[in-house]
Design a protein around this motif. Sequence first.
Motif, PDB file in Angstrom:
ATOM      1  N   ASN A  11       0.827  -1.212   0.000  1.00 40.21           N
ATOM      2  CA  ASN A  11       0.000   0.000   0.000  1.00 40.21           C
ATOM      3  C   ASN A  11       0.860   1.261   0.000  1.00 40.21           C
ATOM      4  O   ASN A  11       0.523   2.273   0.616  1.00 40.21           O
ATOM      5  CB  ASN A  11      -0.956  -0.001   1.204  1.00 40.21           C
ATOM      6  CG  ASN A  11      -2.082   1.011   1.060  1.00 40.21           C
ATOM      7  OD1 ASN A  11      -2.492   1.358  -0.044  1.00 40.21           O
ATOM      8  ND2 ASN A  11      -2.590   1.485   2.190  1.00 40.21           N
ATOM      9  N   LEU A  83      -5.674  -4.822   3.693  1.00 40.27           N
ATOM     10  CA  LEU A  83      -6.009  -5.517   2.448  1.00 40.27           C
ATOM     11  C   LEU A  83      -4.744  -5.843   1.661  1.00 40.27           C
ATOM     12  O   LEU A  83      -4.613  -6.939   1.102  1.00 40.27           O
ATOM     13  CB  LEU A  83      -6.937  -4.650   1.597  1.00 40.27           C
ATOM     14  CG  LEU A  83      -8.370  -4.471   2.086  1.00 40.27           C
ATOM     15  CD1 LEU A  83      -9.085  -3.450   1.210  1.00 40.27           C
ATOM     16  CD2 LEU A  83      -9.119  -5.795   2.069  1.00 40.27           C
ATOM     17  N   GLY A  84      -3.824  -4.891   1.617  1.00 37.67           N
ATOM     18  CA  GLY A  84      -2.576  -5.118   0.893  1.00 37.67           C
ATOM     19  C   GLY A  84      -1.758  -6.240   1.494  1.00 37.67           C
ATOM     20  O   GLY A  84      -1.107  -7.008   0.771  1.00 37.67           O
ATOM     21  N   ASP A  87      -3.355  -9.468   0.377  1.00 36.47           N
ATOM     22  CA  ASP A  87      -3.039  -9.719  -1.034  1.00 36.47           C
ATOM     23  C   ASP A  87      -1.589 -10.173  -1.197  1.00 36.47           C
ATOM     24  O   ASP A  87      -1.304 -11.094  -1.977  1.00 36.47           O
ATOM     25  CB  ASP A  87      -3.292  -8.456  -1.858  1.00 36.47           C
ATOM     26  CG  ASP A  87      -4.768  -8.120  -1.978  1.00 36.47           C
ATOM     27  OD1 ASP A  87      -5.609  -9.004  -1.726  1.00 36.47           O
ATOM     28  OD2 ASP A  87      -5.075  -6.957  -2.322  1.00 36.47           O
ATOM     29  N   HIS A  88      -0.689  -9.518  -0.481  1.00 38.41           N
ATOM     30  CA  HIS A  88       0.731  -9.877  -0.589  1.00 38.41           C
ATOM     31  C   HIS A  88       0.952 -11.315  -0.152  1.00 38.41           C
ATOM     32  O   HIS A  88       1.805 -12.021  -0.728  1.00 38.41           O
ATOM     33  CB  HIS A  88       1.562  -8.928   0.268  1.00 38.41           C
ATOM     34  CG  HIS A  88       3.034  -9.185   0.199  1.00 38.41           C
ATOM     35  ND1 HIS A  88       3.832  -8.713  -0.829  1.00 38.41           N
ATOM     36  CD2 HIS A  88       3.852  -9.886   1.034  1.00 38.41           C
ATOM     37  CE1 HIS A  88       5.077  -9.106  -0.629  1.00 38.41           C
ATOM     38  NE2 HIS A  88       5.121  -9.816   0.496  1.00 38.41           N
ATOM     39  N   SER A  90      -1.294 -13.669  -0.351  1.00 41.08           N
ATOM     40  CA  SER A  90      -2.229 -14.537  -1.089  1.00 41.08           C
ATOM     41  C   SER A  90      -3.240 -15.186  -0.149  1.00 41.08           C
ATOM     42  O   SER A  90      -3.582 -16.365  -0.285  1.00 41.08           O
ATOM     43  CB  SER A  90      -1.472 -15.609  -1.884  1.00 41.08           C
ATOM     44  OG  SER A  90      -0.604 -15.020  -2.829  1.00 41.08           O
ATOM     45  N   GLU A  92      -7.041 -15.069   1.075  1.00 40.95           N
ATOM     46  CA  GLU A  92      -8.345 -14.560   0.635  1.00 40.95           C
ATOM     47  C   GLU A  92      -9.119 -13.959   1.799  1.00 40.95           C
ATOM     48  O   GLU A  92      -9.700 -12.869   1.692  1.00 40.95           O
ATOM     49  CB  GLU A  92      -9.172 -15.683   0.007  1.00 40.95           C
ATOM     50  CG  GLU A  92     -10.531 -15.205  -0.493  1.00 40.95           C
ATOM     51  CD  GLU A  92     -11.365 -16.333  -1.070  1.00 40.95           C
ATOM     52  OE1 GLU A  92     -12.523 -16.081  -1.465  1.00 40.95           O
ATOM     53  OE2 GLU A  92     -10.867 -17.478  -1.120  1.00 40.95           O
ATOM     54  N   HIS A 113     -15.024  -4.132   3.794  1.00 43.13           N
ATOM     55  CA  HIS A 113     -14.628  -5.297   3.000  1.00 43.13           C
ATOM     56  C   HIS A 113     -14.964  -6.582   3.751  1.00 43.13           C
ATOM     57  O   HIS A 113     -14.066  -7.390   4.061  1.00 43.13           O
ATOM     58  CB  HIS A 113     -13.133  -5.232   2.678  1.00 43.13           C
ATOM     59  CG  HIS A 113     -12.752  -4.030   1.876  1.00 43.13           C
ATOM     60  ND1 HIS A 113     -12.940  -3.961   0.513  1.00 43.13           N
ATOM     61  CD2 HIS A 113     -12.245  -2.830   2.263  1.00 43.13           C
ATOM     62  CE1 HIS A 113     -12.534  -2.774   0.072  1.00 43.13           C
ATOM     63  NE2 HIS A 113     -12.111  -2.073   1.116  1.00 43.13           N
ATOM     64  N   ARG A 116     -13.510 -10.129   2.998  1.00 42.77           N
ATOM     65  CA  ARG A 116     -12.133 -10.532   3.323  1.00 42.77           C
ATOM     66  C   ARG A 116     -11.965 -10.900   4.797  1.00 42.77           C
ATOM     67  O   ARG A 116     -10.852 -11.231   5.219  1.00 42.77           O
ATOM     68  CB  ARG A 116     -11.150  -9.390   2.984  1.00 42.77           C
ATOM     69  CG  ARG A 116     -11.214  -8.862   1.568  1.00 42.77           C
ATOM     70  CD  ARG A 116     -10.868  -9.915   0.525  1.00 42.77           C
ATOM     71  NE  ARG A 116      -9.539 -10.455   0.617  1.00 42.77           N
ATOM     72  CZ  ARG A 116      -8.462  -9.923   0.021  1.00 42.77           C
ATOM     73  NH1 ARG A 116      -8.581  -8.809  -0.681  1.00 42.77           N
ATOM     74  NH2 ARG A 116      -7.280 -10.512   0.118  1.00 42.77           N
TER      75      ARG A 116
END
Length: 326
Positions: A11, A83-84, A87-88, A90, A92, A113, A116
């Motif tokens: 981010n 969130l980042g 994602d980094h 992987s 979910e 969100h 997530r």
Amino acid sequence: MPVSHHHATINGIHTHWVEAGKGTPLVLCHGFPHLWFSWHRQIKALSEGGYRVIAPDMRGMGQTEAPPDKEAYGVAAITGDLLGLLDHLSVEKAVFAGLDFGAFAIYDLAHLHPERVLAVIGLENPAAPHNPEVPPLTEYAEMAKEHFLHIEYFREVGPADRDLAAEPRLFLQKVFWALSGEGDYFATWKYPPSATYIEAMNEAPPLPWPWLSELEFEFFHSEYARTGFTGGLNWYRAMDIKWQERKALEGKQSPVPAYFLGSEFDVDLEGFHGDDPISLMRAQFPDLRRVEMIPGAGHLVQLEKSEEVNRILLDYLADITQALSV
């Protein structure tokens, strides 16, 4: 403790986190003046209990980058960090647990969100909205006309930053004790608005304490002595920014399952969240499944009563994972 340290740009900022274990992902989010290390006793117990524990240094603190401006500490930025991180890695979905500012970060994430978030576990700070008509820093400024208030003291850039950075060991020792179940944060309210935070807090007994060793304390001190406190103080300075961003969420509820763990002598529950904070949390999280209070502890509950916290967290996590398997 078998943890692995990681660094990456997430981010837009340099981010540090630790990991341990395998299984359902669990992200632990700290507040101020804390670090990932605030959870070190939980990381061991929870990872050994079958969970993949992920504990970041939150934006502005520890080894994670500290943007200098308060505008970088709003809801969008902080939820973007979480969130980042998912994602980094992987990941979910994850369970999120948070204390202090970390609790509000995970509540925002669950509102914005929910896809997530498997569940949220709030420690000490319920999801209690501020007055929708009055910005929080305006409310606190009114309170601070009568007596010292740390939030008002932190508001302006400069004085608090310099005071705390000049005596990081004294500040941390005093504030950790004041926020504990054996301390007395509200003694600071006996001081005039012109006092400094260090002046207003009672003297702390020498370390070690029954719940904190000298070596553990030194971890916090060495990090804040290195970084200073501006990143953490910016979380306070951004309160009105967050208040404005949260207006879109007024009256809305999150479908995410929620759990709460508080303590008998928590200063936030006693002085900053109204007469019935749990009902305020339930208004935002109607699927509030469990609430437990630990006797004898203050705001630093995961250090003060580590075994009780670990037991309750593992119980909550078992409930969460059992529901997922149905």
